[in-house]
Design a protein around this motif. Structure first.
Motif, PDB file in Angstrom:
ATOM      1  N   LEU A  69      59.203  68.201  13.553  1.00 45.24           N
ATOM      2  CA  LEU A  69      59.513  67.015  12.767  1.00 45.24           C
ATOM      3  C   LEU A  69      60.667  66.214  13.356  1.00 45.24           C
ATOM      4  CD1 LEU A  69      59.107  68.226   9.068  1.00 45.24           C
ATOM      5  CD2 LEU A  69      57.518  66.905  10.464  1.00 45.24           C
ATOM      6  N   ASP A  70      61.417  66.826  14.267  1.00 46.48           N
ATOM      7  CA  ASP A  70      62.518  66.097  14.906  1.00 46.48           C
ATOM      8  C   ASP A  70      62.025  64.965  15.807  1.00 46.48           C
ATOM      9  OD1 ASP A  70      61.479  67.716  16.899  1.00 46.48           O
ATOM     10  OD2 ASP A  70      63.446  68.295  17.695  1.00 46.48           O
ATOM     11  N   LEU A  71      60.715  64.845  15.959  1.00 47.58           N
ATOM     12  CA  LEU A  71      60.146  63.704  16.674  1.00 47.58           C
ATOM     13  C   LEU A  71      60.323  62.411  15.866  1.00 47.58           C
ATOM     14  CD1 LEU A  71      56.811  65.305  17.956  1.00 47.58           C
ATOM     15  CD2 LEU A  71      58.793  64.654  19.340  1.00 47.58           C
ATOM     16  N   PHE A  72      60.560  62.562  14.551  1.00 44.86           N
ATOM     17  CA  PHE A  72      60.741  61.413  13.664  1.00 44.86           C
ATOM     18  C   PHE A  72      62.219  61.261  13.329  1.00 44.86           C
ATOM     19  CE2 PHE A  72      56.621  63.431  12.451  1.00 44.86           C
ATOM     20  CZ  PHE A  72      55.792  62.478  13.018  1.00 44.86           C
ATOM     21  N   ASP A  73      62.574  60.090  12.814  1.00 47.58           N
ATOM     22  CA  ASP A  73      63.966  59.911  12.406  1.00 47.58           C
ATOM     23  C   ASP A  73      64.243  60.753  11.156  1.00 47.58           C
ATOM     24  OD1 ASP A  73      63.452  58.387   9.979  1.00 47.58           O
ATOM     25  OD2 ASP A  73      63.118  56.634  11.250  1.00 47.58           O
ATOM     26  N   ALA A  74      65.514  60.930  10.862  1.00 46.35           N
ATOM     27  CA  ALA A  74      65.936  61.855   9.802  1.00 46.35           C
ATOM     28  C   ALA A  74      65.345  61.502   8.433  1.00 46.35           C
ATOM     29  CB  ALA A  74      67.457  61.906   9.727  1.00 46.35           C
ATOM     30  N   ALA A  75      65.278  60.221   8.110  1.00 44.52           N
ATOM     31  CA  ALA A  75      64.760  59.817   6.800  1.00 44.52           C
ATOM     32  C   ALA A  75      63.287  60.190   6.647  1.00 44.52           C
ATOM     33  CB  ALA A  75      64.952  58.321   6.591  1.00 44.52           C
ATOM     34  N   VAL A  76      62.508  59.986   7.692  1.00 45.49           N
ATOM     35  CA  VAL A  76      61.082  60.331   7.646  1.00 45.49           C
ATOM     36  C   VAL A  76      60.921  61.848   7.582  1.00 45.49           C
ATOM     37  CG1 VAL A  76      58.886  60.230   8.910  1.00 45.49           C
ATOM     38  CG2 VAL A  76      60.351  58.208   8.792  1.00 45.49           C
ATOM     39  N   GLN A  77      61.730  62.572   8.333  1.00 49.91           N
ATOM     40  CA  GLN A  77      61.686  64.041   8.280  1.00 49.91           C
ATOM     41  C   GLN A  77      61.918  64.541   6.864  1.00 49.91           C
ATOM     42  OE1 GLN A  77      64.183  66.200  11.110  1.00 49.91           O
ATOM     43  NE2 GLN A  77      64.265  64.345  12.362  1.00 49.91           N
ATOM     44  N   GLN A  78      62.934  63.988   6.214  1.00 51.97           N
ATOM     45  CA  GLN A  78      63.279  64.417   4.869  1.00 51.97           C
ATOM     46  C   GLN A  78      62.142  64.120   3.896  1.00 51.97           C
ATOM     47  OE1 GLN A  78      65.817  61.929   2.667  1.00 51.97           O
ATOM     48  NE2 GLN A  78      66.477  63.520   1.259  1.00 51.97           N
ATOM     49  N   ARG A  79      61.549  62.940   3.980  1.00 52.78           N
ATOM     50  CA  ARG A  79      60.476  62.573   3.057  1.00 52.78           C
ATOM     51  C   ARG A  79      59.217  63.388   3.290  1.00 52.78           C
ATOM     52  NH1 ARG A  79      59.976  56.328   2.857  1.00 52.78           N
ATOM     53  NH2 ARG A  79      59.207  56.873   4.878  1.00 52.78           N
ATOM     54  N   ILE A  80      58.935  63.713   4.551  1.00 49.25           N
ATOM     55  CA  ILE A  80      57.773  64.561   4.849  1.00 49.25           C
ATOM     56  C   ILE A  80      57.979  65.943   4.230  1.00 49.25           C
ATOM     57  CG2 ILE A  80      56.543  65.792   6.688  1.00 49.25           C
ATOM     58  CD1 ILE A  80      56.998  63.274   8.450  1.00 49.25           C
ATOM     59  N   ALA A  81      59.150  66.523   4.462  1.00 48.64           N
ATOM     60  CA  ALA A  81      59.439  67.852   3.905  1.00 48.64           C
ATOM     61  C   ALA A  81      59.400  67.825   2.376  1.00 48.64           C
ATOM     62  CB  ALA A  81      60.799  68.336   4.391  1.00 48.64           C
ATOM     63  N   TYR A  82      59.966  66.798   1.779  1.00 47.32           N
ATOM     64  CA  TYR A  82      59.976  66.685   0.315  1.00 47.32           C
ATOM     65  C   TYR A  82      58.554  66.533  -0.223  1.00 47.32           C
ATOM     66  CZ  TYR A  82      61.077  65.110  -4.378  1.00 47.32           C
ATOM     67  OH  TYR A  82      61.145  64.999  -5.741  1.00 47.32           O
ATOM     68  N   PHE A  83      57.749  65.717   0.443  1.00 47.40           N
ATOM     69  CA  PHE A  83      56.371  65.507   0.000  1.00 47.40           C
ATOM     70  C   PHE A  83      55.603  66.823  -0.034  1.00 47.40           C
ATOM     71  CE2 PHE A  83      51.884  64.894   0.948  1.00 47.40           C
ATOM     72  CZ  PHE A  83      51.507  64.034  -0.081  1.00 47.40           C
ATOM     73  N   PHE A  84      55.644  67.570   1.066  1.00 46.74           N
ATOM     74  CA  PHE A  84      54.855  68.802   1.123  1.00 46.74           C
ATOM     75  C   PHE A  84      55.426  69.895   0.223  1.00 46.74           C
ATOM     76  CE2 PHE A  84      53.157  66.767   4.949  1.00 46.74           C
ATOM     77  CZ  PHE A  84      51.807  66.918   4.682  1.00 46.74           C
ATOM     78  N   THR A  85      56.736  69.939   0.061  1.00 44.51           N
ATOM     79  CA  THR A  85      57.334  70.910  -0.858  1.00 44.51           C
ATOM     80  C   THR A  85      56.927  70.593  -2.288  1.00 44.51           C
ATOM     81  OG1 THR A  85      59.203  71.246   0.630  1.00 44.51           O
ATOM     82  CG2 THR A  85      59.500  71.927  -1.666  1.00 44.51           C
ATOM     83  N   SER A  86      56.995  69.317  -2.660  1.00 46.92           N
ATOM     84  CA  SER A  86      56.600  68.901  -4.008  1.00 46.92           C
ATOM     85  C   SER A  86      55.111  69.131  -4.243  1.00 46.92           C
ATOM     86  CB  SER A  86      56.924  67.426  -4.230  1.00 46.92           C
ATOM     87  OG  SER A  86      58.298  67.217  -4.170  1.00 46.92           O
ATOM     88  N   ALA A  87      54.303  68.791  -3.259  1.00 46.59           N
ATOM     89  CA  ALA A  87      52.855  68.997  -3.396  1.00 46.59           C
ATOM     90  C   ALA A  87      52.536  70.480  -3.533  1.00 46.59           C
ATOM     91  CB  ALA A  87      52.118  68.396  -2.202  1.00 46.59           C
ATOM     92  N   GLY A  88      53.261  71.301  -2.800  1.00 43.61           N
ATOM     93  CA  GLY A  88      53.038  72.740  -2.876  1.00 43.61           C
ATOM     94  C   GLY A  88      53.366  73.324  -4.243  1.00 43.61           C
ATOM     95  N   SER A  89      54.361  72.750  -4.900  1.00 44.70           N
ATOM     96  CA  SER A  89      54.739  73.268  -6.211  1.00 44.70           C
ATOM     97  C   SER A  89      53.916  72.651  -7.342  1.00 44.70           C
ATOM     98  CB  SER A  89      56.233  73.040  -6.460  1.00 44.70           C
ATOM     99  OG  SER A  89      56.512  71.664  -6.539  1.00 44.70           O
ATOM    100  N   LEU A  90      53.184  71.600  -7.051  1.00 45.64           N
ATOM    101  CA  LEU A  90      52.413  70.912  -8.084  1.00 45.64           C
ATOM    102  C   LEU A  90      51.377  71.826  -8.738  1.00 45.64           C
ATOM    103  CD1 LEU A  90      51.773  68.321  -9.622  1.00 45.64           C
ATOM    104  CD2 LEU A  90      50.222  67.698  -7.761  1.00 45.64           C
ATOM    105  N   ALA A  91      50.657  72.580  -7.949  1.00 46.85           N
ATOM    106  CA  ALA A  91      49.642  73.472  -8.508  1.00 46.85           C
ATOM    107  C   ALA A  91      50.271  74.469  -9.481  1.00 46.85           C
ATOM    108  CB  ALA A  91      48.894  74.204  -7.403  1.00 46.85           C
ATOM    109  N   GLY A  92      51.423  75.004  -9.110  1.00 45.16           N
ATOM    110  CA  GLY A  92      52.121  75.933  -9.996  1.00 45.16           C
ATOM    111  C   GLY A  92      52.534  75.273 -11.302  1.00 45.16           C
TER     112      GLY A  92
END
Length: 148
Positions: A69-92
């Protein structure tokens, strides 16, 4: 030459993430019971049991490329990680909501409203990410690339 390789890697990863993010959003939108959450304010508690069936695809691209993910700037990295973490917890969260059927109706409705807000927020974040990642994939006409 190193810069060219990094740019190509970033484009390739962005393209793969676009597909995976679009699949997650599509999965949320296609699951009929998720859409029924909006009806919870009107007393549609009978749909709660079906929320246990909610599942999203495995985040293969994200999981296998989290170290890149370091291929992207820090803001995009953070939003990508947040998106997938949030999506992962959604089912629960939805499975927990399904188990609240026995609780007070007001509490159950509030959980449903909160879950719907979470889904809407996740959908908006996903769409914003798609827009940002599209810019990296196609510099010519990023507006012509869509989820549809």
């Amino acid at each position: 030459m190193l810069l060219f390789g990094r740019s190509r890697s970033r484009r390739g990863l962005a393209s793969a993430l676009i597909g995976e993010i679009a699949a997650v959003i599509d999965g949320m939108e296609r699951f009929e019971e998720v859409r029924k959450l909006e009806d919870m304010e009107l007393g549609a508690e009978e749909n709660l049991d079906e929320l246990c069936a909610f599942a999203l695809p495995r985040f293969s691209v994200y999981e296998s490329n989290a170290g890149r993910l370091d291929l992207f700037d820090a803001a995009v990295q953070q939003r990508i990680a947040y998106f997938f973490t949030s999506a992962g917890s959604l089912a629960g969260h939805l499975h927990a909501l399904a188990s609240t059927k026995k609780e007070a109706t007001e509490l159950c409705k509030q959980h449903a409203i909160d879950a719907q807000k979470e889904i809407n927020s996740l959908s908006e974040l996903g769409n914003d990410l798609l827009h940002d990642l599209r810019k990296l994939v196609s510099r010519k006409q990023p507006t012509t690339i869509s989820r549809a």
